[in-house]
Design a protein around this motif. Structure first.
Motif, PDB file in Angstrom:
ATOM      1  N   HIS A 142       0.922  -0.956   0.046  1.00 55.35           N
ATOM      2  CA  HIS A 142      -0.149  -0.204  -0.126  1.00 55.35           C
ATOM      3  C   HIS A 142       0.403   1.418   0.060  1.00 55.35           C
ATOM      4  CE1 HIS A 142      -3.595   1.633   0.802  1.00 55.35           C
ATOM      5  NE2 HIS A 142      -3.053   2.689   1.296  1.00 55.35           N
ATOM      6  N   ILE A 143       1.571   1.138   0.917  1.00 52.82           N
ATOM      7  CA  ILE A 143       2.803   2.736   0.620  1.00 52.82           C
ATOM      8  C   ILE A 143       3.134   2.960  -0.475  1.00 52.82           C
ATOM      9  CG2 ILE A 143       4.966   3.140   2.208  1.00 52.82           C
ATOM     10  CD1 ILE A 143       3.900   2.022   4.726  1.00 52.82           C
ATOM     11  N   GLU A 144       4.136   1.845  -0.517  1.00 56.32           N
ATOM     12  CA  GLU A 144       4.431   2.126  -2.289  1.00 56.32           C
ATOM     13  C   GLU A 144       3.250   2.307  -3.611  1.00 56.32           C
ATOM     14  OE1 GLU A 144       8.052  -0.024  -3.432  1.00 56.32           O
ATOM     15  OE2 GLU A 144       8.990   0.460  -1.402  1.00 56.32           O
ATOM     16  N   LEU A 145       2.342   1.734  -3.471  1.00 61.81           N
ATOM     17  CA  LEU A 145       1.459   2.398  -4.276  1.00 61.81           C
ATOM     18  C   LEU A 145       0.635   3.776  -4.500  1.00 61.81           C
ATOM     19  CD1 LEU A 145      -0.773  -0.747  -4.867  1.00 61.81           C
ATOM     20  CD2 LEU A 145       0.548   0.284  -6.127  1.00 61.81           C
ATOM     21  N   GLU A 146       0.898   4.054  -2.499  1.00 68.21           N
ATOM     22  CA  GLU A 146       0.594   5.377  -2.869  1.00 68.21           C
ATOM     23  C   GLU A 146       2.217   6.260  -3.102  1.00 68.21           C
ATOM     24  OE1 GLU A 146      -2.278   6.998  -1.805  1.00 68.21           O
ATOM     25  OE2 GLU A 146      -3.133   5.069  -1.992  1.00 68.21           O
ATOM     26  N   ARG A 147       3.563   5.716  -2.599  1.00 67.41           N
ATOM     27  CA  ARG A 147       3.691   6.764  -3.060  1.00 67.41           C
ATOM     28  C   ARG A 147       4.179   6.598  -4.967  1.00 67.41           C
ATOM     29  NH1 ARG A 147       8.785   4.542   0.747  1.00 67.41           N
ATOM     30  NH2 ARG A 147       8.478   5.273   2.825  1.00 67.41           N
ATOM     31  N   ALA A 148       4.243   5.829  -5.739  1.00 68.12           N
ATOM     32  CA  ALA A 148       4.166   5.432  -6.907  1.00 68.12           C
ATOM     33  C   ALA A 148       3.390   6.425  -7.420  1.00 68.12           C
ATOM     34  CB  ALA A 148       3.897   4.294  -7.848  1.00 68.12           C
ATOM     35  N   ARG A 149       2.479   6.439  -6.622  1.00 69.22           N
ATOM     36  CA  ARG A 149       0.775   7.112  -7.556  1.00 69.22           C
ATOM     37  C   ARG A 149       1.333   8.608  -7.592  1.00 69.22           C
ATOM     38  NH1 ARG A 149      -4.515   7.060  -4.484  1.00 69.22           N
ATOM     39  NH2 ARG A 149      -4.997   5.031  -6.452  1.00 69.22           N
ATOM     40  N   ALA A 150       1.682   9.098  -6.183  1.00 65.23           N
ATOM     41  CA  ALA A 150       2.080  10.765  -6.172  1.00 65.23           C
ATOM     42  C   ALA A 150       3.423  10.717  -7.030  1.00 65.23           C
ATOM     43  CB  ALA A 150       2.618  10.721  -4.361  1.00 65.23           C
ATOM     44  N   ALA A 151       4.314  10.656  -7.206  1.00 65.72           N
ATOM     45  CA  ALA A 151       5.616  10.979  -8.097  1.00 65.72           C
ATOM     46  C   ALA A 151       4.579  10.418  -9.198  1.00 65.72           C
ATOM     47  CB  ALA A 151       6.378   9.684  -7.850  1.00 65.72           C
ATOM     48  N   ASP A 152       3.874   9.679  -9.948  1.00 66.79           N
ATOM     49  CA  ASP A 152       3.572  10.042 -11.169  1.00 66.79           C
ATOM     50  C   ASP A 152       2.592  10.825 -11.078  1.00 66.79           C
ATOM     51  OD1 ASP A 152       2.786   8.184 -13.810  1.00 66.79           O
ATOM     52  OD2 ASP A 152       0.159   8.574 -12.863  1.00 66.79           O
ATOM     53  N   GLN A 153       1.128  10.825  -9.997  1.00 66.68           N
ATOM     54  CA  GLN A 153       0.963  12.802  -9.798  1.00 66.68           C
ATOM     55  C   GLN A 153       1.765  13.796 -10.630  1.00 66.68           C
ATOM     56  OE1 GLN A 153      -1.174  12.290  -7.002  1.00 66.68           O
ATOM     57  NE2 GLN A 153      -2.987  11.082  -8.073  1.00 66.68           N
ATOM     58  N   ARG A 154       3.037  13.989  -9.790  1.00 66.62           N
ATOM     59  CA  ARG A 154       3.827  15.070 -10.109  1.00 66.62           C
ATOM     60  C   ARG A 154       4.403  14.908 -11.043  1.00 66.62           C
ATOM     61  NH1 ARG A 154       5.571  13.615  -4.631  1.00 66.62           N
ATOM     62  NH2 ARG A 154       6.934  11.999  -5.473  1.00 66.62           N
ATOM     63  N   ALA A 155       4.706  13.568 -11.895  1.00 64.91           N
ATOM     64  CA  ALA A 155       6.172  13.769 -13.623  1.00 64.91           C
ATOM     65  C   ALA A 155       4.293  14.362 -14.171  1.00 64.91           C
ATOM     66  CB  ALA A 155       5.742  12.367 -13.293  1.00 64.91           C
ATOM     67  N   ARG A 156       3.162  14.030 -14.265  1.00 62.28           N
ATOM     68  CA  ARG A 156       2.712  14.684 -15.577  1.00 62.28           C
ATOM     69  C   ARG A 156       1.679  16.115 -14.983  1.00 62.28           C
ATOM     70  NH1 ARG A 156      -2.417   9.560 -15.773  1.00 62.28           N
ATOM     71  NH2 ARG A 156      -0.822   7.643 -15.683  1.00 62.28           N
ATOM     72  N   GLY A 157       2.032  16.400 -13.891  1.00 67.68           N
ATOM     73  CA  GLY A 157       2.154  17.908 -13.721  1.00 67.68           C
ATOM     74  C   GLY A 157       3.149  18.873 -14.259  1.00 67.68           C
ATOM     75  N   ALA A 158       4.409  18.127 -13.905  1.00 64.23           N
ATOM     76  CA  ALA A 158       5.176  18.349 -14.721  1.00 64.23           C
ATOM     77  C   ALA A 158       5.473  18.811 -15.731  1.00 64.23           C
ATOM     78  CB  ALA A 158       7.123  17.734 -14.080  1.00 64.23           C
ATOM     79  N   LYS A 159       5.006  17.221 -16.845  1.00 64.46           N
ATOM     80  CA  LYS A 159       4.611  17.776 -18.477  1.00 64.46           C
ATOM     81  C   LYS A 159       4.013  18.748 -19.040  1.00 64.46           C
ATOM     82  CE  LYS A 159       6.919  12.635 -18.781  1.00 64.46           C
ATOM     83  NZ  LYS A 159       5.362  11.150 -19.162  1.00 64.46           N
ATOM     84  N   ALA A 160       3.175  18.913 -18.395  1.00 61.76           N
ATOM     85  CA  ALA A 160       1.399  19.810 -18.287  1.00 61.76           C
ATOM     86  C   ALA A 160       2.014  20.894 -19.050  1.00 61.76           C
ATOM     87  CB  ALA A 160       0.578  19.603 -17.544  1.00 61.76           C
ATOM     88  N   GLY A 161       3.260  21.943 -18.094  1.00 62.12           N
ATOM     89  CA  GLY A 161       3.633  22.615 -17.227  1.00 62.12           C
ATOM     90  C   GLY A 161       2.500  23.990 -17.426  1.00 62.12           C
ATOM     91  N   PRO A 162       2.935  24.846 -16.679  1.00 61.49           N
ATOM     92  CA  PRO A 162       2.143  25.721 -16.292  1.00 61.49           C
ATOM     93  C   PRO A 162       0.912  26.204 -16.956  1.00 61.49           C
ATOM     94  CG  PRO A 162       4.039  26.708 -16.923  1.00 61.49           C
ATOM     95  CD  PRO A 162       3.932  25.633 -17.022  1.00 61.49           C
ATOM     96  N   ARG A 163      -0.060  26.105 -16.534  1.00 63.43           N
ATOM     97  CA  ARG A 163      -1.240  26.781 -17.511  1.00 63.43           C
ATOM     98  C   ARG A 163      -1.190  28.692 -17.194  1.00 63.43           C
ATOM     99  NH1 ARG A 163      -6.279  22.629 -16.057  1.00 63.43           N
ATOM    100  NH2 ARG A 163      -4.490  20.649 -17.400  1.00 63.43           N
ATOM    101  N   ALA A 164      -1.292  28.448 -18.476  1.00 62.66           N
ATOM    102  CA  ALA A 164      -2.209  30.721 -18.876  1.00 62.66           C
ATOM    103  C   ALA A 164      -3.437  31.107 -18.793  1.00 62.66           C
ATOM    104  CB  ALA A 164      -1.475  31.407 -20.182  1.00 62.66           C
TER     105      ALA A 164
END
Length: 164
Positions: A142-164
């Protein structure tokens, strides 16, 4: 004169359960008692490569089938030993986690089946310990999955870039 014990082989389907029990800390002698054989026969199974099929000529001189009063646990649907080439884990997931989960599940099932045949105080303790180990590995998953999910969400947020 007493009748000599009939010698035989431990079924290959039981080998993964034997390896799991040993990996969980159970002694060779304890496992051997359950199968009516010697410790060296169990060591032979544990040390044998998991992916090497046994030939018809490979004999285990001291191995005998499990006693009828205590049937061995059913073999898990999947191999519990680490595969020769493990699947690529998701980023952030411990690559050994799958093996640990499989091992603890198989160990729990082995101890649970043993408990069902004899509910002695020692079996209660063994089942409680196996339950604790299973719960720990489930919590680690459970801990590993939560960490992986959070890392995945951070990576997706960084790829999307800032919205104007």
């Amino acid at each position: 004169m007493a009748k000599a014990r009939e010698k035989g082989k431990i079924p290959h389907g039981d080998w993964s359960a034997i390896r799991t029990r040993h990996a969980a800390g159970e002694s060779l002698a304890s496992i051997a008692r359950d199968y009516g054989c010697t410790g060296p026969a169990i060591r032979y199974i544990i040390n044998r490569p998991t992916d090497a099929p046994a030939s018809a000529g490979d004999a285990q001189p001291d191995a005998a089938p499990a006693p009828a009063a205590t049937p061995p646990a059913p073999a898990p649907a999947r191999e519990t030993a680490p595969p020769s080439s493990p699947p690529t884990p998701a980023p952030g997931i411990d690559p050994e986690l799958r093996w640990r989960v499989s091992s603890e599940i198989a160990s729990f099932l082995t101890v649970f089946d043993s408990f069902l045949t004899s509910d002695s105080p020692a079996r209660y303790d063994e089942l409680l310990a196996a339950t604790d180990r299973l719960m720990r590995v489930a919590a680690r998953t459970h801990i590993e999955l939560e960490r992986a999910r959070a890392a995945d969400q951070r990576a997706r947020g960084a790829k999307a870039g800032p919205r104007a």
